[in-house]
Design an enzyme around this catalytic site. Structure first.
Site, PDB file in Angstrom:
ATOM      1  N   LYS A 122       0.837  -1.209   0.000  1.00  0.00           N
ATOM      2  CA  LYS A 122       0.000   0.000   0.000  1.00  0.00           C
ATOM      3  C   LYS A 122       0.869   1.256   0.000  1.00  0.00           C
ATOM      4  CE  LYS A 122      -1.629   2.144   3.515  1.00  0.00           C
ATOM      5  NZ  LYS A 122      -2.291   2.574   4.763  1.00  0.00           N
ATOM      6  N   ASP A 141      -6.107   1.082   0.874  1.00  0.00           N
ATOM      7  CA  ASP A 141      -6.216   1.644   2.223  1.00  0.00           C
ATOM      8  C   ASP A 141      -7.554   1.204   2.816  1.00  0.00           C
ATOM      9  OD1 ASP A 141      -8.142   3.221   1.001  1.00  0.00           O
ATOM     10  OD2 ASP A 141      -7.460   5.090   1.910  1.00  0.00           O
TER      11      ASP A 141
END
Length: 212
Positions: A122, A141
């Site tokens: 991420k 996220d």
């Protein structure tokens, strides 16, 4: 309607609803700034991170600055951030690796990025796409995770598996835009506790509409 066709229509509706939402809400000037901000942003709001980094980025400007930082001092500098102690360690350790292995420059590949302490896919995706314009994946996220599940794009809970499912649904050219549109929609409409399904532009395409 097949999942890929529905996914395409959802992206079209989100584009019409929000237009060009740009990139991350984290404020930065350099790839190193963004890396530090993204590490700090884990389980923390972008607004709080931006308030902390406003002073932090004036004090620490290079990878060497972070690598040579005193842990106790850096910890104090970011003390309002959740898990600040662990994040301070990750920042210092990442900076050391950047100095020693990458000529003091934040690396430009996923393979190299995820070697940095405190950096998973991420974080790497956010830095690569926003700072370098390199799309190697989709930054999953909390918003992207939640919306992907609600929209029926994935049944997975693991972020890497969710990312893989999304990458199979959308062409690479859409990954960066998709990430930021889902984040925007998650903040404005498809919120965690009480989604505003009646106001949602894609409620007719979402299997979770009015059910969550």
């Amino acid at each position: 309607m097949e999942n890929k066709e529905r996914a395409k229509k959802i992206l079209e509706f989100l584009r019409k609803e929000y237009g060009n939402v740009g990139g991350t809400a984290l404020k930065y000037k350099t790839p190193l700034d963004l890396l530090v901000a993204t590490i700090l942003a884990a389980q923390c709001t972008d607004d709080l991170v931006n308030r902390v980094t406003e002073q932090l980025f004036k004090k620490y400007r290079t990878a060497e600055d972070y690598a040579n930082a005193d842990l106790e001092e850096l910890d104090r500098d970011i003390k309002s951030i959740i898990f600040h102690r662990n994040k301070a360690k990750s920042i210092i350790n990442s900076a050391n690796m950047i100095v020693e292995q990458f000529n003091s420059q934040v690396p430009k590949t996923m393979e190299e990025m995820v070697k940095l302490p405190g950096v998973a896919r991420k974080t790497a995706n956010i830095v690569l796409s926003n700072a370098y314009g390199i799309n190697e994946g989709i930054a999953v996220d909390t918003h992207v995770l939640r919306l992907s599940q609600r929209m029926g794009f994935t049944k997975e809970k693991n972020r890497d598996k969710i990312e893989s499912d999304l990458m199979n649904l959308y062409p690479k050219d859409d990954w960066f835009e998709l990430t930021n549109l889902l984040i925007t929609h998650g903040r404005k409409i498809c919120t965690a506790r009480k989604p505003k399904c009646a106001e949602c532009a894609i409620n007719k395409l979402c299997p979770s509409a009015f059910k969550v």
